[in-house]
Design a protein around this motif. Structure first.
Motif, PDB file in Angstrom:
ATOM      1  N   ILE A 182       0.846  -1.201   0.000  1.00 45.84           N
ATOM      2  CA  ILE A 182       0.000   0.000   0.000  1.00 45.84           C
ATOM      3  C   ILE A 182       0.878   1.246   0.000  1.00 45.84           C
ATOM      4  O   ILE A 182       0.589   2.224  -0.701  1.00 45.84           O
ATOM      5  N   SER A 183       1.983   1.203   0.735  1.00 42.75           N
ATOM      6  CA  SER A 183       2.924   2.339   0.730  1.00 42.75           C
ATOM      7  C   SER A 183       3.514   2.553  -0.654  1.00 42.75           C
ATOM      8  O   SER A 183       3.669   3.693  -1.105  1.00 42.75           O
ATOM      9  N   VAL A 184       3.844   1.447  -1.331  1.00 43.54           N
ATOM     10  CA  VAL A 184       4.352   1.549  -2.705  1.00 43.54           C
ATOM     11  C   VAL A 184       3.312   2.213  -3.585  1.00 43.54           C
ATOM     12  O   VAL A 184       3.605   3.155  -4.332  1.00 43.54           O
ATOM     13  N   ARG A 185       2.086   1.734  -3.516  1.00 39.63           N
ATOM     14  CA  ARG A 185       1.009   2.287  -4.341  1.00 39.63           C
ATOM     15  C   ARG A 185       0.840   3.783  -4.115  1.00 39.63           C
ATOM     16  O   ARG A 185       0.774   4.565  -5.060  1.00 39.63           O
ATOM     17  N   GLU A 186       0.763   4.179  -2.853  1.00 38.94           N
ATOM     18  CA  GLU A 186       0.528   5.582  -2.538  1.00 38.94           C
ATOM     19  C   GLU A 186       1.716   6.453  -2.929  1.00 38.94           C
ATOM     20  O   GLU A 186       1.540   7.574  -3.434  1.00 38.94           O
ATOM     21  N   SER A 187       2.926   5.973  -2.700  1.00 39.78           N
ATOM     22  CA  SER A 187       4.119   6.747  -3.058  1.00 39.78           C
ATOM     23  C   SER A 187       4.204   6.957  -4.559  1.00 39.78           C
ATOM     24  O   SER A 187       4.550   8.050  -5.025  1.00 39.78           O
ATOM     25  N   LEU A 188       3.876   5.912  -5.327  1.00 36.88           N
ATOM     26  CA  LEU A 188       3.905   6.044  -6.785  1.00 36.88           C
ATOM     27  C   LEU A 188       2.757   6.906  -7.278  1.00 36.88           C
ATOM     28  O   LEU A 188       2.927   7.722  -8.186  1.00 36.88           O
ATOM     29  N   ARG A 189       1.591   6.764  -6.682  1.00 37.88           N
ATOM     30  CA  ARG A 189       0.422   7.549  -7.100  1.00 37.88           C
ATOM     31  C   ARG A 189       0.672   9.043  -6.895  1.00 37.88           C
ATOM     32  O   ARG A 189       0.301   9.865  -7.728  1.00 37.88           O
ATOM     33  N   ARG A 190       1.314   9.380  -5.784  1.00 36.78           N
ATOM     34  CA  ARG A 190       1.547  10.796  -5.474  1.00 36.78           C
ATOM     35  C   ARG A 190       2.862  11.318  -6.038  1.00 36.78           C
ATOM     36  O   ARG A 190       3.145  12.515  -5.949  1.00 36.78           O
ATOM     37  N   GLY A 191       3.691  10.415  -6.543  1.00 31.00           N
ATOM     38  CA  GLY A 191       4.982  10.844  -7.070  1.00 31.00           C
ATOM     39  C   GLY A 191       5.989  11.184  -5.991  1.00 31.00           C
ATOM     40  O   GLY A 191       6.899  11.987  -6.215  1.00 31.00           O
ATOM     41  N   ASP A 192       5.838  10.562  -4.809  1.00 31.76           N
ATOM     42  CA  ASP A 192       6.740  10.859  -3.688  1.00 31.76           C
ATOM     43  C   ASP A 192       8.159  10.339  -3.919  1.00 31.76           C
ATOM     44  O   ASP A 192       9.115  10.880  -3.357  1.00 31.76           O
ATOM     45  N   VAL A 193       8.276   9.265  -4.685  1.00 27.44           N
ATOM     46  CA  VAL A 193       9.585   8.672  -4.966  1.00 27.44           C
ATOM     47  C   VAL A 193       9.652   8.311  -6.446  1.00 27.44           C
ATOM     48  O   VAL A 193       8.616   8.102  -7.089  1.00 27.44           O
ATOM     49  N   ALA A 194      10.855   8.219  -6.960  1.00 28.10           N
ATOM     50  CA  ALA A 194      11.031   7.825  -8.357  1.00 28.10           C
ATOM     51  C   ALA A 194      10.750   6.329  -8.487  1.00 28.10           C
ATOM     52  O   ALA A 194      11.164   5.543  -7.629  1.00 28.10           O
ATOM     53  N   ARG A 195      10.074   5.961  -9.542  1.00 25.87           N
ATOM     54  CA  ARG A 195       9.700   4.548  -9.758  1.00 25.87           C
ATOM     55  C   ARG A 195      10.926   3.635  -9.708  1.00 25.87           C
ATOM     56  O   ARG A 195      10.872   2.549  -9.132  1.00 25.87           O
ATOM     57  N   ARG A 196      12.033   4.083 -10.267  1.00 29.90           N
ATOM     58  CA  ARG A 196      13.235   3.239 -10.324  1.00 29.90           C
ATOM     59  C   ARG A 196      13.813   2.984  -8.922  1.00 29.90           C
ATOM     60  O   ARG A 196      14.547   2.011  -8.719  1.00 29.90           O
ATOM     61  N   ASP A 197      13.521   3.865  -7.958  1.00 29.97           N
ATOM     62  CA  ASP A 197      14.075   3.718  -6.612  1.00 29.97           C
ATOM     63  C   ASP A 197      13.233   2.819  -5.707  1.00 29.97           C
ATOM     64  O   ASP A 197      13.697   2.405  -4.638  1.00 29.97           O
ATOM     65  N   VAL A 198      11.998   2.525  -6.117  1.00 27.88           N
ATOM     66  CA  VAL A 198      11.060   1.851  -5.215  1.00 27.88           C
ATOM     67  C   VAL A 198      11.503   0.439  -4.821  1.00 27.88           C
ATOM     68  O   VAL A 198      11.438   0.095  -3.633  1.00 27.88           O
ATOM     69  N   PRO A 199      11.956  -0.414  -5.747  1.00 25.97           N
ATOM     70  CA  PRO A 199      12.347  -1.762  -5.296  1.00 25.97           C
ATOM     71  C   PRO A 199      13.403  -1.744  -4.196  1.00 25.97           C
ATOM     72  O   PRO A 199      13.271  -2.450  -3.187  1.00 25.97           O
ATOM     73  N   ALA A 200      14.435  -0.935  -4.369  1.00 23.74           N
ATOM     74  CA  ALA A 200      15.493  -0.875  -3.348  1.00 23.74           C
ATOM     75  C   ALA A 200      14.950  -0.303  -2.038  1.00 23.74           C
ATOM     76  O   ALA A 200      15.291  -0.792  -0.948  1.00 23.74           O
TER      77      ALA A 200
END
Length: 196
Positions: free
Chosen positions: A155-173
């Motif tokens: 859910i944190s991944v979803r919300e962070s990507l939806r709002r643009g809080d983090v770059a998509r490429r950085d999310v897995p790490a």
């Protein structure tokens, strides 16, 4: 003429952006008339059921691709750690592609999807249990807490990507680091708010 698969794909993208989207909004997002959408899916519930099936299938495919059953059976710490990282990495894409399904009330109450999801959850529980036994995960944490923590992180991944809080490429790490080491600072690094 748009295919059912194209309509489903457009509906998923629309619901990820706005989980409350109406059939009219979903039809517009798919580039079809509301009547055409209703020819494919008689109701919003029918559409959501189809989307929930697709999301649950992806969850199962991610487990398969990560090889969690074979890794669990092996008991090998290196193999388990690699499978865990592969699973979490796959879940980033799943949360990005099917994020609405994580918390949609209708999808999470369809009996066949609930049963399917329960089987997949038990499969992960067995995997996390093997990870604990091998020392890949902490043995003092209840295994269902571990499972629920992964769900919360999705859910944190979803919300962070939806709002643009983090770059998509950085999310897995970020996800793997947060899950495996937590969010706490080093001992003695806690900011006491300047009370010292």
């Amino acid at each position: 003429m748009r295919s059912t698969d194209e309509i489903i794909g457009a509906a998923i993208r629309c619901l990820n952006a706005d989980p409350t989207a109406s059939m009219a909004q979903l039809a517009e997002a798919a580039g079809v008339s509301r009547a055409t959408l209703h020819r494919h899916f008689a109701s919003r519930e029918d559409l959501l059921r189809a989307l929930g099936e697709r999301a649950t299938r992806r969850w199962e495919e991610s487990q398969d691709a990560a090889g969690i059953d074979a890794a669990a059976a092996s008991g090998d710490p290196d193999r388990l750690a690699a499978a865990l990282r592969a699973l979490l990495t796959a879940f980033v894409a799943d949360a990005d592609d099917f994020g609405f399904a994580l918390t949609d009330h209708f999808v999470n109450r369809v009996p066949e999807l609930v049963a399917w999801g329960s089987r997949l959850e038990e499969r992960e529980i067995a995997f996390y249990t093997a990870c604990r036994r091998a020392g890949v995960l902490r043995a003092d944490l209840p295994v269902r807490w571990v499972s629920n923590t992964v769900y919360g992180l999705m859910i944190s991944v979803r919300e962070s990507l939806r709002r643009g809080d983090v770059a998509r490429r950085d999310v897995p790490a970020l996800l793997i680091e947060t899950f495996l080491t937590g969010a706490g600072g080093a001992p003695g690094s806690v900011d006491d708010g300047g009370t010292r």
